[in-house]
Design a protein around this motif. Structure first.
Motif, PDB file in Angstrom:
ATOM      1  N   ARG A  44       0.843  -1.205   0.000  1.00 10.56           N
ATOM      2  CA  ARG A  44       0.000   0.000   0.000  1.00 10.56           C
ATOM      3  C   ARG A  44       0.876   1.253   0.000  1.00 10.56           C
ATOM      4  NH1 ARG A  44      -5.594  -0.923   1.914  1.00 10.56           N
ATOM      5  NH2 ARG A  44      -5.877   1.276   1.567  1.00 10.56           N
ATOM      6  N   GLY A  45       0.275   2.383  -0.375  1.00 14.84           N
ATOM      7  CA  GLY A  45       1.014   3.654  -0.377  1.00 14.84           C
ATOM      8  C   GLY A  45       1.481   4.064   1.011  1.00 14.84           C
ATOM      9  N   SER A  46       0.654   3.824   2.024  1.00 18.21           N
ATOM     10  CA  SER A  46       1.027   4.224   3.395  1.00 18.21           C
ATOM     11  C   SER A  46       2.273   3.453   3.852  1.00 18.21           C
ATOM     12  CB  SER A  46      -0.130   3.980   4.360  1.00 18.21           C
ATOM     13  OG  SER A  46      -0.617   2.671   4.208  1.00 18.21           O
ATOM     14  N   ILE A  49       5.325   5.061   2.491  1.00 19.54           N
ATOM     15  CA  ILE A  49       5.762   6.228   3.290  1.00 19.54           C
ATOM     16  C   ILE A  49       6.619   5.737   4.452  1.00 19.54           C
ATOM     17  CG2 ILE A  49       5.010   8.160   4.768  1.00 19.54           C
ATOM     18  CD1 ILE A  49       2.494   8.409   3.056  1.00 19.54           C
ATOM     19  N   CYS A  71      -4.837  12.632   5.261  1.00 19.37           N
ATOM     20  CA  CYS A  71      -5.659  11.524   5.756  1.00 19.37           C
ATOM     21  C   CYS A  71      -4.804  10.706   6.720  1.00 19.37           C
ATOM     22  CB  CYS A  71      -6.165  10.662   4.614  1.00 19.37           C
ATOM     23  SG  CYS A  71      -4.865   9.854   3.674  1.00 19.37           S
ATOM     24  N   ALA A  73      -3.824   7.772   6.603  1.00 19.09           N
ATOM     25  CA  ALA A  73      -2.827   6.910   5.943  1.00 19.09           C
ATOM     26  C   ALA A  73      -1.522   7.655   5.676  1.00 19.09           C
ATOM     27  CB  ALA A  73      -3.395   6.371   4.631  1.00 19.09           C
ATOM     28  N   MET A  74      -1.516   8.996   5.821  1.00 23.07           N
ATOM     29  CA  MET A  74      -0.267   9.754   5.675  1.00 23.07           C
ATOM     30  C   MET A  74       0.394   9.977   7.033  1.00 23.07           C
ATOM     31  SD  MET A  74      -2.061  12.482   3.164  1.00 23.07           S
ATOM     32  CE  MET A  74      -0.776  13.703   3.000  1.00 23.07           C
ATOM     33  N   PRO A 115       1.858  16.023  -1.166  1.00 26.59           N
ATOM     34  CA  PRO A 115       0.994  15.257  -2.081  1.00 26.59           C
ATOM     35  C   PRO A 115       0.557  16.083  -3.293  1.00 26.59           C
ATOM     36  CG  PRO A 115      -0.060  15.633   0.063  1.00 26.59           C
ATOM     37  CD  PRO A 115       1.100  16.562  -0.029  1.00 26.59           C
ATOM     38  N   ASP A 141       4.385  12.678  -2.558  1.00 25.62           N
ATOM     39  CA  ASP A 141       3.286  11.736  -2.314  1.00 25.62           C
ATOM     40  C   ASP A 141       2.411  11.682  -3.569  1.00 25.62           C
ATOM     41  OD1 ASP A 141       0.906  10.509  -1.621  1.00 25.62           O
ATOM     42  OD2 ASP A 141       0.930  11.246   0.436  1.00 25.62           O
ATOM     43  N   ALA A 143       0.221   9.285  -4.236  1.00 23.75           N
ATOM     44  CA  ALA A 143      -0.876   8.325  -4.043  1.00 23.75           C
ATOM     45  C   ALA A 143      -2.051   8.659  -4.966  1.00 23.75           C
ATOM     46  CB  ALA A 143      -1.323   8.310  -2.589  1.00 23.75           C
ATOM     47  N   HIS A 144      -2.258   9.963  -5.248  1.00 20.91           N
ATOM     48  CA  HIS A 144      -3.364  10.358  -6.134  1.00 20.91           C
ATOM     49  C   HIS A 144      -2.876  10.603  -7.563  1.00 20.91           C
ATOM     50  CE1 HIS A 144      -5.662  12.339  -2.485  1.00 20.91           C
ATOM     51  NE2 HIS A 144      -5.400  11.062  -2.291  1.00 20.91           N
ATOM     52  N   SER A 165       0.156   4.707  -4.994  1.00 18.52           N
ATOM     53  CA  SER A 165      -0.897   3.820  -4.495  1.00 18.52           C
ATOM     54  C   SER A 165      -1.515   3.179  -5.729  1.00 18.52           C
ATOM     55  CB  SER A 165      -1.897   4.690  -3.727  1.00 18.52           C
ATOM     56  OG  SER A 165      -2.875   3.937  -3.108  1.00 18.52           O
ATOM     57  N   TRP A 167      -3.319   0.646  -6.373  1.00 16.91           N
ATOM     58  CA  TRP A 167      -4.707   0.165  -6.410  1.00 16.91           C
ATOM     59  C   TRP A 167      -5.692   1.287  -6.732  1.00 16.91           C
ATOM     60  CZ3 TRP A 167      -8.436   1.922  -2.933  1.00 16.91           C
ATOM     61  CH2 TRP A 167      -7.973   2.568  -1.790  1.00 16.91           C
ATOM     62  N   LYS A 168      -5.264   2.526  -6.633  1.00 17.59           N
ATOM     63  CA  LYS A 168      -6.180   3.627  -6.977  1.00 17.59           C
ATOM     64  C   LYS A 168      -6.254   3.830  -8.496  1.00 17.59           C
ATOM     65  CE  LYS A 168      -5.728   6.372  -2.705  1.00 17.59           C
ATOM     66  NZ  LYS A 168      -4.957   5.461  -1.893  1.00 17.59           N
ATOM     67  N   PHE A 353     -11.485  12.093   1.068  1.00 18.76           N
ATOM     68  CA  PHE A 353     -10.104  12.310   1.505  1.00 18.76           C
ATOM     69  C   PHE A 353     -10.106  13.436   2.543  1.00 18.76           C
ATOM     70  CE2 PHE A 353      -6.374  14.970   1.384  1.00 18.76           C
ATOM     71  CZ  PHE A 353      -5.374  14.042   1.650  1.00 18.76           C
TER      72      PHE A 353
END
Ligand SMILES: Cc1ncc(COP(=O)(O)O)c(C=O)c1O
Length: 416
Positions: A44-46, A49, A71, A73-74, A115, A141, A143-144, A165, A167-168, A353
């Motif tokens: 996962r992205g988290s 990190i 969020c 997860a960060m 991010p 970051d 993730a997005h 991330s 899976w996004k 988010f």
């Protein structure tokens, strides 16, 4: 008791053969995190990190500058690695407020996390120069933002590290990456997933695909297999049958019955060194990048045009620049509380988010972040949305925001 209504259309990309053979397979690939010379696939992205912080080593200088709009997860990986999050302000366009960031730097500051919110890459040259001037490590970051470029800088190239991330953006239920265009990552030791973890990765992807009927003629077969699996798991754990929605006896459930499920960031420190599954790597490698990019941009544009005339909201980014590949379509709501339950209850997937800001962040740290936390809803614009699903979501949004007419029926009834 919580009641979360089913989402009638998928919130995230769904596995189907089109994902792997997408119609634009021949087009040139856009810049992406896949281009980084140093790669470390994770779960996962988290976790990426956390791994980056471990690679940096937070001994002595432990402060990590993070946006006030964030969020869990960060933040959780920072705490898990012994860091101290220090929150900086963002501007209304979600870019870093560099003056505020500079005010919050102390001799203990070591890392800056920036991010690219919702996939809209922010120019990072000034932040990069500031980090170099003060011997700080920059984690981009992404993730997005798995794809794209801005002002001539491809995604991920400005950070010492970039986290993604997967899976996004790809049809997976897990997957992240730590990459770098600047530092080798070969000293990072990860462990391979066990056979059952590998199998779970495949099964979860197929189960999600069968929920949304994306497995063609195999759909009925897979649905039955997954029902049987759920029944067995329930028996083995001796769980009660799934909870019926709570509502007054005899009445149908209403939007007032909606109780959000408890928040969970998905970060599990025990998985920090767990490498990405073979399945996630295969799907990421085989997917048509240009298909993902073109479809997401097209869907974003459709949502943008549809939202222009809607009352009670405005798009956070009313223009989709070249080179940007959105994660979601963020819409700023005038009356978030009045519409959230109605949209959820109608079956619209909403991503929130930053809905829960870190409770130890001082109130008033960043009024813009606090406002966005309450008012920005994000709607899917991913590549797996079918035309009738997108149209259905637009019709529900319009019916709820204008307060006119009845809600459209289930999107399957609009399928061609
Ligand atoms: C900006 C940002 N960074 C990092 C993460 C963590 O990514 P993941 O969900 O893959 O752990 C998220 C999760 O949504 C996020 O929104």
């Amino acid at each position: 008791m919580t009641f979360t209504p089913p989402e009638h259309i998928p919130k995230q990309p769904v596995f189907d053969l089109l994902a792997l053979t997408g119609s634009s397979k021949g087009s040139p690939s856009p810049p992406s995190l896949r281009d980084a010379p140093y790669q470390c696939p994770v779960n996962r992205g988290s976790l990426a990190i956390a791994l980056a912080l471990r690679h940096i080593g937070l001994s002595g200088r432990k402060e990590v500058l993070v946006p006030a709009y964030h969020c869990g997860a960060m933040i959780e990986p920072i705490l898990a690695e012994g860091g101290i999050p220090i929150f900086y302000r963002i501007r209304a366009d979600t870019t870093v407020d560099l003056e505020d960031m500079a005010r919050r730097r102390t001799p203990a500051t070591r890392v800056v996390l920036v991010p690219h919110f919702f996939g809209f890459l922010q120019p990072l040259q000034a932040v990069r120069a500031w980090c170099d001037a003060h011997d700080l490590i920059l984690i981009e970051d992404c993730a997005h933002a798995f794809f794209g470029e801005t002002e001539g800088c491809p995604v991920g190239t400005q950070g010492d590290y970039a986290i993604g991330s997967t899976w996004k953006f790809f049809p997976l239920n897990e997957g992240g990456c730590l990459v770098s265009f600047r530092h080798p990552l070969n000293t990072i030791k990860t462990r391979a997933p066990s056979l059952s973890e590998e199998l779970k990765a495949v099964v979860n992807t197929l189960e999600y695909a069968s929920t949304y009927g994306r497995l063609g003629s195999f759909n009925a077969l897979f649905k039955n297999i997954f029902h049987l699996k759920d029944w067995l798991v329930q028996r083995l754990r001796s769980e009660p049958p799934s909870l019926a929605p709570p509502h007054k006896s005899g009445d149908a459930p209403t939007p007032e019955d909606f109780v959000p499920a408890p928040f969970h960031s998905g970060f599990d420190p025990k998985r920090t060194t767990l490498s990405g599954s073979l399945w996630a790597r295969w799907v990421t490698e085989k997917s048509s990048l240009s298909f993902i990019v073109e479809k997401r941009r097209e869907n974003y544009q459709t949502l943008l045009e549809a939202s222009v005339n809607l009352p009670g909201c405005h798009p956070l980014f009313p223009h989709l620049p070249e080179g940007i590949v959105p994660h979601v379509f963020p819409l700023v709501m005038d009356q978030p509380l009045a519409v959230f339950g109605k949209l959820k209850f109608a079956g619209v997937p909403i991503i929130r988010f930053g809905e829960f800001l870190w409770d130890k962040m001082e109130k008033g740290t960043c009024p813009i972040s606090e406002d966005y936390s309450r008012r920005i809803f994000q709607f899917p614009c991913h590549q797996s949305l079918q035309k009738h699903e997108l149209n259905w979501m637009i019709q529900v949004l319009s019916a709820v925001l204008t307060g006119s007419g009845s809600l459209p029926s289930h999107p399957d009834q609009h399928a061609p």
